[in-house]
Design an enzyme around this catalytic site. Sequence first.
Site, PDB file in Angstrom:
ATOM      1  N   LYS A 168      39.146  47.166  55.736  1.00 27.93           N
ATOM      2  CA  LYS A 168      39.458  48.048  54.542  1.00 27.93           C
ATOM      3  C   LYS A 168      39.718  47.189  53.601  1.00 27.93           C
ATOM      4  CE  LYS A 168      42.989  48.436  51.696  1.00 27.93           C
ATOM      5  NZ  LYS A 168      42.764  49.302  50.686  1.00 27.93           N
TER       6      LYS A 168
ATOM      7  N   ARG B 212      38.308  51.261  45.404  1.00 24.40           N
ATOM      8  CA  ARG B 212      38.104  51.146  44.113  1.00 24.40           C
ATOM      9  C   ARG B 212      35.940  50.722  44.472  1.00 24.40           C
ATOM     10  NH1 ARG B 212      41.440  47.347  40.047  1.00 24.40           N
ATOM     11  NH2 ARG B 212      43.806  48.825  40.343  1.00 24.40           N
TER      12      ARG B 212
ATOM     13  N   CYS C 247      39.461  35.405  41.233  1.00 22.81           N
ATOM     14  CA  CYS C 247      40.573  34.124  41.509  1.00 22.81           C
ATOM     15  C   CYS C 247      40.421  32.842  40.876  1.00 22.81           C
ATOM     16  CB  CYS C 247      41.467  34.169  42.552  1.00 22.81           C
ATOM     17  SG  CYS C 247      39.950  33.564  44.109  1.00 22.81           S
TER      18      CYS C 247
END
Length: 486
Positions: free
Chosen positions: A178, A182, A286
């Site tokens: 999944k 976007r 990140c």
Amino acid sequence: MTTTKVKTVKNWIDGAWVEASTADTEVVPNPATGEAIAYVPLSGERDVEQAVASAKRAYETWKTVPVPERTRYMFAYLEQLKKNREQLAQLITLENGKTIKDARGEVQRGIECVELATSTPTMMMGDALPDIASGIDGSIWRYPLGVVAGITPFNFPMMVPLWMFPLAIAAGNTFVLKTSERTPLLAEQLVSLMHEVGLPRGVLNLVNGGKAVVNGLLNHPDVEAISFVGSEPVARYVYETGTANGKRVQALAGAKNHAVVLADCELDKTVQGVIGAAFASSGERCMACSVVAVVEEVADAFIEKLTAETKKLTVGNGKNDEHFVGPLIRQSHKDKVVKYIEQGVEQGAELLVDGRNATSEEAGYYLGATLFDHVTPEMTIWQEELFAPVLSIVRVRDLEEAIALTNRSRFANGAVIYTSSGKAAQHFRNAIDAGMVGINVNVPAPMAFFSFAGNKASFFGDLGTNGRDGIQFYTRKKVVTERWFN
């Protein structure tokens, strides 16, 4: 804006492209222009059920395929990725917005993840010890888990999925992916290239959508493990829900990465390193540098150079090589970041470079590199993950104060020190609370054969992605003691 020829992405279930069971869709804009490039279906529980059922059926056969044979699919996939690397990079820039240089770098990192998966036979080797007692031998064996799932973010639409499904599949699992709603086009291409190498149907499935798909995977009794990368609140939710349902979960979350600059650093190299770490990929990663803790002794000289270099950074469509900062992923995200900048000014930080003034010929979601000085830990821009090209400078007395400042953050993904002192670097390495540490390395994200994970609110789970952690996450151990009488 015209949408008449914009396609709706499909799901990949049981070896075929199929329409979602729901009619709901979401537009996928090009962040550089705002124009629609696709529609992504917001799949539902029925789609998840079909994908998991397909993966479960395929697992019964796939787990019996010898591991060298499973790995050959990864070698073939690797060649497909290399052959299509430029097309993949262009697609990343189209739907994510990052510059083509950054996109090409992501493609290379994704390829390295598949290279890791080709070493699965070696990583799955167990251990043995003969004669642990009279006539008894002991050994440890590794086996796949079953159906596993991956939930991936928009900011690395190629690299993060390739952290997950190649290694999981090579280890003998079947997979339901999944990806972020976007960036569905890159996921579609990754799955298509995997199909081209002849992977049996059901081994890899793709379900597009949002929260309904996430919940469907978290609550499905046939999903054994879930790997997640995303924001802290969602990571916490995925971990708590998944583990409550008896699943193995690794959830990589937010970050507030600090760089410590000491007086004995190589100043020019440090400035360039910080700029790349803070502003590349528009800060939407990140491992981006979000805070610099600079000692007072060198602060003025460092900030003067950093400000001058930051002002030189160009902003625009990532497909043009001359731009350093591309658009943010959505207008809503840009609006959120602008509010953070306003809070920084209101709370007393000095705005040295204002990215809100960035302009572009195209109607995308542009925000230029933004630089704050005199930031304190009480300010929102120090505390929160901004996920944007916004860098905060905190002035500190010495290394000890810099370490204390960094360790005060609730996040602990990465931390970096710039110094020429081996003693200072060694102390920093031992004292800092971070999952990944860089010493004169701008972004301390290692190669795929090392594990990747943070500490504190940056990671929920026990085993990180990649490396030995990766293969351990996707397998379970059996300890066997045996004695033979004939």
